[in-house]
Motif scaffolding. Structure first.
Motif, short mmCIF file in Angstrom:
data_model
loop_
_atom_site.label_atom_id
_atom_site.label_comp_id
_atom_site.label_asym_id
_atom_site.label_seq_id
_atom_site.Cartn_x
_atom_site.Cartn_y
_atom_site.Cartn_z
N MET A 183 0.87 -1.40 -0.73
CA MET A 183 0.09 0.61 -0.32
C MET A 183 1.11 0.94 -0.10
O MET A 183 0.29 2.53 0.35
N LYS A 184 1.70 0.74 -0.24
CA LYS A 184 3.18 2.70 -0.52
C LYS A 184 2.69 2.49 -2.31
O LYS A 184 3.84 3.00 -2.71
N PHE A 185 1.76 3.35 -2.13
CA PHE A 185 1.94 3.89 -3.36
C PHE A 185 2.47 5.06 -4.10
O PHE A 185 2.97 4.94 -5.55
N LYS A 186 2.93 6.28 -2.94
CA LYS A 186 3.48 7.11 -4.33
C LYS A 186 5.54 6.27 -4.42
O LYS A 186 5.87 6.40 -5.67
N ASN A 187 5.32 5.36 -3.48
CA ASN A 187 6.51 5.25 -3.85
C ASN A 187 7.36 3.84 -5.36
O ASN A 187 7.74 3.63 -6.00
N SER A 188 5.86 3.43 -5.22
CA SER A 188 5.27 2.19 -6.25
C SER A 188 5.75 2.76 -7.67
O SER A 188 6.27 2.29 -7.82
N ALA A 211 4.63 -2.08 -16.84
CA ALA A 211 5.06 0.20 -15.99
C ALA A 211 3.63 0.85 -16.23
O ALA A 211 3.49 0.54 -15.11
N TYR A 212 2.76 0.68 -17.49
CA TYR A 212 2.04 0.92 -17.54
C TYR A 212 1.09 0.57 -17.07
O TYR A 212 -0.16 0.66 -16.06
N TYR A 213 1.13 -0.99 -16.60
CA TYR A 213 0.15 -1.58 -15.77
C TYR A 213 0.23 -1.87 -14.80
O TYR A 213 -0.71 -1.34 -14.49
N GLY A 214 1.32 -0.87 -15.02
CA GLY A 214 1.46 -1.11 -12.45
C GLY A 214 0.99 0.03 -12.00
O GLY A 214 0.19 0.27 -11.56
N LEU A 215 1.42 1.21 -12.83
CA LEU A 215 0.50 2.02 -13.26
C LEU A 215 -0.65 2.86 -13.13
O LEU A 215 -1.61 3.44 -11.95
N GLY A 216 -1.12 2.11 -14.16
CA GLY A 216 -2.84 1.07 -13.76
C GLY A 216 -3.54 0.63 -12.20
O GLY A 216 -4.79 1.16 -12.31
N VAL A 217 -3.03 -0.18 -11.84
CA VAL A 217 -3.36 -0.67 -10.82
C VAL A 217 -3.13 0.13 -9.71
O VAL A 217 -3.65 0.34 -9.23
N ASN A 218 -1.89 0.80 -9.89
CA ASN A 218 -2.45 1.91 -8.32
C ASN A 218 -3.85 2.49 -9.02
O ASN A 218 -4.23 3.32 -7.95
N GLN A 219 -3.69 3.21 -10.22
CA GLN A 219 -4.66 4.36 -10.28
C GLN A 219 -5.97 3.58 -9.64
O GLN A 219 -7.26 4.62 -9.33
N LEU A 225 -10.84 5.33 -11.72
CA LEU A 225 -11.35 3.66 -12.54
C LEU A 225 -11.26 4.48 -14.42
O LEU A 225 -10.39 3.30 -15.38
N SER A 226 -11.29 5.42 -14.68
CA SER A 226 -11.04 6.22 -15.63
C SER A 226 -9.20 5.83 -16.25
O SER A 226 -9.21 5.31 -17.16
N LYS A 227 -8.71 6.77 -15.14
CA LYS A 227 -7.26 6.86 -15.69
C LYS A 227 -6.72 5.21 -15.71
O LYS A 227 -5.99 5.03 -16.35
N ALA A 228 -7.05 4.28 -14.57
CA ALA A 228 -7.10 3.01 -15.06
C ALA A 228 -7.22 1.92 -15.69
O ALA A 228 -5.87 1.13 -16.67
N LEU A 229 -7.96 2.38 -16.66
CA LEU A 229 -8.39 1.92 -17.73
C LEU A 229 -7.58 2.22 -19.24
O LEU A 229 -6.91 1.50 -19.72
N GLU A 230 -7.47 3.54 -19.09
CA GLU A 230 -5.99 4.24 -20.31
C GLU A 230 -5.17 3.37 -19.85
O GLU A 230 -4.64 3.02 -20.93
#
Length: 565
Positions: A183-188, A211-219, A225-230
């Protein structure tokens, strides 16, 4: 001749680092056709081919190549190509979900590396980084995140010494995954951005996609959710451009989860089933998908299919020794599902398993699941003494500080359901006042958190309680409030149901007026009401709309009776 082969091998490695897999495979085929190529170079070529196939997700071909290289390299005591192919074989076993063979092969690789004392520092660091990266896998899946994080940090240190930028980017992103799971999203995010920057400098689309996948999971975890889907769609596109299928199923899994959060259940199910179509049912992490498919079917009311997939999730968790990451939520869902199917003995059995995990593992999340599940099982019993025990559990939970609104709502609804059972039997005014108090708290939470559907259904229930007190005007007023909310928020199906309820009251108006004139006691009024149906309707149909605290924008829908993973 030797010079030509060396140039080709260097070119192949460059293609791999840049994620140009098709070009690399063509170069390998060309190199293998060189006349009188030395066995060591041939096996090195095949080891590189196995690396490409691992990255593309063709694990069976990896196993075939590994078997051939290991046999031929042992005959000539060629240690380095044997080590390189063992590394790929170990990763392929891990990604295929065969942890036992993965660990055996990994251990053999570690032993071989110790024999290679003449390797250059960079070459040694690269293999050491790869082996340490492979050690992350099993603890990661079992939820032993501290151990996984330690291996990951060590792997990154060696990747940096190797100066292999592709490996450095890959492990940086995996390190981001580990921080995300804690749950350390900023570090992630910082690590994903760092890995993305390295991957972009190489032009490596597969690592960019990771990397995009990981950023999407964090979003998604931030409920954007819209940013995650993007981000997820970007990851899918990049993988499809290079025909790399290895990571696509995991992205499909998260797309399924995101669409589930938007209550687009059919679309969610489509992506989960795509995952299974790609990887089959033996792959690492498949228990998450099984459980989420079970949750979708549960929400659709298809209990047998829900049970089928939840049991598959349970079996997989038990096979791999997952006691804290996925298994507790699977057991929780099996308990609620068994209750819905009126299979109370099974619910008791699953509760006992959850109790044992709660004893072994210190986790606030697991503890809250166990306590609520205990309350559900007691509430489902026919004995009033068990209803009282269940009520005590929900009452105890409600006085705790920092209980999330979702769990507050679940506790209030279940406690109210128990009180309504008692009210139907006893007709005591004191119990009716207690129910009204609980529903009042429910209205306060729904208003504050903007849970519009829940608020409308709470007012509907209030209308029923007003009729129990023979207060017709108040009942009409509550139904009007409920109807206004549903019309204003576009809740069409619920608006129709409430309009139907208003018409029903209008049709029965003379009956209720006669009861008022005769000053009938509450017991008589209750004969004309189905209060339990009202609370059941909330439990089954109500949706929690989670919103951004600052903007008020809807970020996720959640059902009350099933947990998503």
């Amino acid at each position: 001749m030797t010079s030509d082969v060396k140039k080709q091998l260097k070119k192949i490695e460059q293609h791999i680092n840049q994620g140009e897999f098709k070009k690399a495979l063509k170069s390998i085929e060309k190199t293998l056709k060189i006349d009188n190529i030395k066995l060591e170079k041939k096996l090195t070529c095949l080891a590189l081919k196995s690396e490409i196939l691992t990255k593309m997700g063709d694990y069976q071909e990896v196993f075939s190549i590994a078997e051939m290289v290991i046999k031929e390299s042992q005959d000539q005591d060629l240690v380095l190509p044997r080590l390189d192919v063992l590394i790929q074989q170990s990763e392929a076993y891990w990604r295929s979900g065969n942890f036992e063979k993965h660990l055996v092969t990994l251990h053999l690789g570690e032993q071989l590396l110790q024999k290679l004392d003449k390797l250059s520092k960079k070459a040694y660091a690269k293999r050491k980084a790869q082996l340490l990266f492979l050690k992350v896998g099993v603890p990661y899946v079992k939820g032993e995140y501290s151990l996984a994080l330690e291996y990951c940090k060590q792997a990154l240190s060696f990747a940096e010494r190797s100066e292999n930028q592709q490996l450095k980017a890959q492990i940086t992103i995996i390190l981001g995954d580990n921080f995300r799971l804690q749950m350390k999203f900023k570090n992630s995010d910082e690590l994903y951005e760092k890995g993305l920057k390295i991957a972009e400098s190489l032009g490596n689309k597969q690592v960019m996609a990771a990397a995009y996948y990981g950023l999407g999971v964090n979003q998604k975890n931030r409920r954007n959710l819209s940013k995650a889907l993007e981000f997820h769609q970007k990851a899918v596109e990049l993988n499809e451009e290079i025909d790399a299928k290895r990571d696509l199923p995991y992205i499909y899994n998260d797309l399924g989860s995101t669409y589930s959060a938007l209550l687009e259940l059919e679309l969610s199910l489509e992506y989960y089933l795509k995952y299974l179509a790609f990887l089959g049912e033996e792959i690492v992490g498949v228990q998450v998908v099984f459980s989420n498919i079970g949750a979708i079917y549960h929400q659709m009311g298809k209990y047998n299919l829900a049970m089928k997939y939840n049991l598959k999730a349970l079996k997989k968790c038990e096979e791999i020794g997952d006691k804290r990451r996925i298994l507790p939520a699977v057991l929780y869902n099996l308990i609620t599902l068994s209750i819905d199917k009126n299979e109370h003995q099974k619910a008791q059995q699953y509760l006992e398993q959850l109790r044992l995990i709660n004893q072994i593992v210190e986790s606030e999340k697991i503890n809250i699941m166990y306590r609520f599940a205990s309350g559900f099982v007691l509430k489902a019993d026919t004995r009033m003494s068990d209803w009282s025990k269940a009520a005590a559990i929900f009452e105890e939970v409600l006085i705790e500080e920092n209980l999330p609104p979702y769990w507050q709502v679940v506790a209030l609804i279940n406690h109210s359901a128990i009180l309504l059972k008692e009210l139907q039997i006893s007709g005591e005014l004191e119990i009716l006042e207690e129910v009204k108090n609980k529903v009042n708290i429910l209205v306060d939470i729904a208003s504050k958190e903007q849970f519009h559907m829940l608020l409308a259904q709470a007012y509907w229930l209030f209308a029923q309680l007003a009729l129990a007190e023979l207060d017709i005007e108040k009942a009409k007023d509550y139904l009007m409030k409920a109807g206004f909310i549903t019309e204003d928020k576009g809740l069409k199906k619920l608006a129709e149901d409430i309009a139907e309820e208003q018409q029903k009251l209008a049709n029965q108006l003379s009956m209720w007026e006669n009861l008022v004139k005769q000053k009938k006691p509450i017991v008589e009024a209750l004969k004309h009401l189905s209060l339990e149906n009202g609370i059941t309707r909330i439990t089954k149909d109500a949706v929690i709309e989670e919103r951004d605290k600052k903007t008020g924008q809807m970020i996720e829908y959640r059902k009350l009776f099933v947990l998503k993973i």
